[in-house]
Design a protein around this motif. Structure first.
Motif, PDB file in Angstrom:
ATOM      1  N   UNK A 134     -16.633  -6.957  -3.489  1.00 57.56           N
ATOM      2  CA  UNK A 134     -17.034  -6.093  -2.311  1.00 57.56           C
ATOM      3  C   UNK A 134     -16.068  -5.882  -1.465  1.00 57.56           C
ATOM      4  N   UNK A 135     -14.976  -6.846  -1.373  1.00 55.90           N
ATOM      5  CA  UNK A 135     -13.954  -6.537  -0.307  1.00 55.90           C
ATOM      6  C   UNK A 135     -12.944  -5.707  -1.285  1.00 55.90           C
ATOM      7  N   UNK A 136     -12.623  -5.617  -2.304  1.00 58.86           N
ATOM      8  CA  UNK A 136     -11.841  -4.698  -3.075  1.00 58.86           C
ATOM      9  C   UNK A 136     -12.457  -3.244  -2.910  1.00 58.86           C
ATOM     10  N   UNK A 137     -13.678  -3.139  -3.444  1.00 61.18           N
ATOM     11  CA  UNK A 137     -14.290  -1.836  -3.525  1.00 61.18           C
ATOM     12  C   UNK A 137     -14.402  -1.286  -2.097  1.00 61.18           C
ATOM     13  N   UNK A 138     -14.594  -2.113  -1.012  1.00 59.95           N
ATOM     14  CA  UNK A 138     -14.916  -1.649   0.291  1.00 59.95           C
ATOM     15  C   UNK A 138     -13.521  -0.891   0.717  1.00 59.95           C
ATOM     16  N   UNK A 139     -12.344  -1.424   0.411  1.00 63.01           N
ATOM     17  CA  UNK A 139     -11.279  -0.991   0.762  1.00 63.01           C
ATOM     18  C   UNK A 139     -11.182   0.606   0.371  1.00 63.01           C
ATOM     19  N   UNK A 140     -11.693   0.924  -1.070  1.00 57.32           N
ATOM     20  CA  UNK A 140     -11.757   2.277  -1.535  1.00 57.32           C
ATOM     21  C   UNK A 140     -12.860   2.938  -0.708  1.00 57.32           C
ATOM     22  N   UNK A 141     -13.821   2.398  -0.560  1.00 60.32           N
ATOM     23  CA  UNK A 141     -15.203   2.876   0.242  1.00 60.32           C
ATOM     24  C   UNK A 141     -14.850   3.412   1.566  1.00 60.32           C
ATOM     25  N   UNK A 142     -13.789   2.638   2.315  1.00 59.78           N
ATOM     26  CA  UNK A 142     -13.334   3.100   3.697  1.00 59.78           C
ATOM     27  C   UNK A 142     -12.818   4.399   3.744  1.00 59.78           C
ATOM     28  N   UNK A 143     -11.925   4.690   2.667  1.00 62.34           N
ATOM     29  CA  UNK A 143     -11.277   5.944   2.454  1.00 62.34           C
ATOM     30  C   UNK A 143     -12.260   6.984   2.366  1.00 62.34           C
ATOM     31  N   UNK A 144     -13.293   6.662   1.607  1.00 61.84           N
ATOM     32  CA  UNK A 144     -14.127   7.759   1.200  1.00 61.84           C
ATOM     33  C   UNK A 144     -15.036   8.105   2.497  1.00 61.84           C
ATOM     34  N   UNK A 145     -15.425   7.149   3.146  1.00 64.14           N
ATOM     35  CA  UNK A 145     -16.156   7.170   4.122  1.00 64.14           C
ATOM     36  C   UNK A 145     -15.369   7.802   5.447  1.00 64.14           C
ATOM     37  N   UNK A 146     -13.971   7.638   5.366  1.00 64.78           N
ATOM     38  CA  UNK A 146     -13.149   8.196   6.588  1.00 64.78           C
ATOM     39  C   UNK A 146     -12.948   9.828   6.283  1.00 64.78           C
ATOM     40  N   UNK A 147     -12.937  10.050   4.930  1.00 62.07           N
ATOM     41  CA  UNK A 147     -12.520  11.618   4.577  1.00 62.07           C
ATOM     42  C   UNK A 147     -14.110  12.212   4.936  1.00 62.07           C
ATOM     43  N   UNK A 148     -15.060  11.552   4.616  1.00 55.56           N
ATOM     44  CA  UNK A 148     -16.325  12.238   4.778  1.00 55.56           C
ATOM     45  C   UNK A 148     -16.699  12.343   6.254  1.00 55.56           C
TER      46      UNK A 148
END
Length: 253
Positions: free
Chosen positions: A125-139
């Motif tokens: 969850x923490x590892x994938x959350x780091x990538x999700x953060x960039x996806x959410x930020x771009x969105x």
């Protein structure tokens, strides 16, 4: 189709060289499950599949929460929040997942009594959350700033503006990469066998050690992972086509 053709070519070439292999699929299916007089009994592969699905589902929920919080912090006007979120994203994105699994399992798990399952969920969850953060930020950045100003001018608070106005508009742009990240999350669950989690991969390794049916078991496991990722990809693709701009509207604009 190309992959299947390549596998068939390799098999025919090996057979031509006299290196034929006797397939024993009848010895593999019983490890998935069998019917008895008392009903259906799940085999180790099915139990491992359930464990994999549980880790993937819990990891996705945790990664979504952490990613959204980190994305909002990176866009906040407070320097400390931006620094902390940036450090979290860069640290976890630039270190191997396997090392993070070991770190959580051997260091954090004894302190918080997480166990193998909890350690796997936290690390993934923490590892994938780091990538999700960039996806959410771009969105979130793809939504025009005027939408924020309009929501605030109507009396919405920051949380209401984000939840009711910004996120629904950003979801269209975030859906394709999030679907891809879910597929990556499902595949990354195969690494949790390194910390003694009885997932699909670990169950397959135990079966191979017992039966020596490496080709049959790994092909079956690969087919299961392919089915899981397709089940995650197809709904995302359908939602993308449904919620995305229609060709007529795009042409008119």
């Amino acid at each position: 189709m190309l992959a299947l053709a390549a596998l068939a070519w390799v098999y025919l070439e090996l057979a031509a060289e006299g290196m034929s292999y006797e397939w024993q699929w009848n010895r593999v299916w019983r490890h998935f499950g069998r019917w008895t007089a008392h009903g259906f009994v799940a085999g180790p592969l099915l139990e491992g599949l359930v464990m994999t699905l549980g880790i993937a589902a819990a990891g996705f929920c945790l990664s979504t929460l952490l990613g959204l919080v980190a994305a909002v912090c990176r866009l906040s006007p407070w320097p400390f929040c931006r620094l902390a979120a940036g450090a979290y994203v860069e640290l976890l994105r630039n270190t191997p997942l396997l090392l993070q699994l070991f770190f959580v399992y051997f260091l954090l798990s004894p302190l918080f009594s997480l166990g193998p399952f909890g350690s796997a969920v936290l690390a993934l969850g923490a590892f994938e959350g780091a990538y999700m953060a960039e996806l959410f930020r771009a969105g979130l950045l793809s939504v025009p700033r005027g939408q924020w100003e309009a929501a605030l001018s109507l009396g919405f608070g920051l949380g209401e503006s984000l939840r009711l106005v910004i996120l629904p508009q950003a979801a269209r742009n975030m859906l394709p990469p999030i679907t891809s990240q879910v597929v990556t999350l499902i595949k990354d669950t195969s690494l949790v066998s390194a910390i003694a989690v009885a997932d699909l991969t670990m169950r397959a390794q135990a079966i191979i050690a017992e039966t020596f049916l490496a080709f049959e078991v790994w092909l079956l496991v690969a087919a299961i992972y392919l089915a899981l990722t397709l089940c995650a990809s197809v709904p995302g693709w359908l939602l993308e086509r449904r919620n995305g701009p229609q060709p007529e509207a795009a042409a008119d604009s």
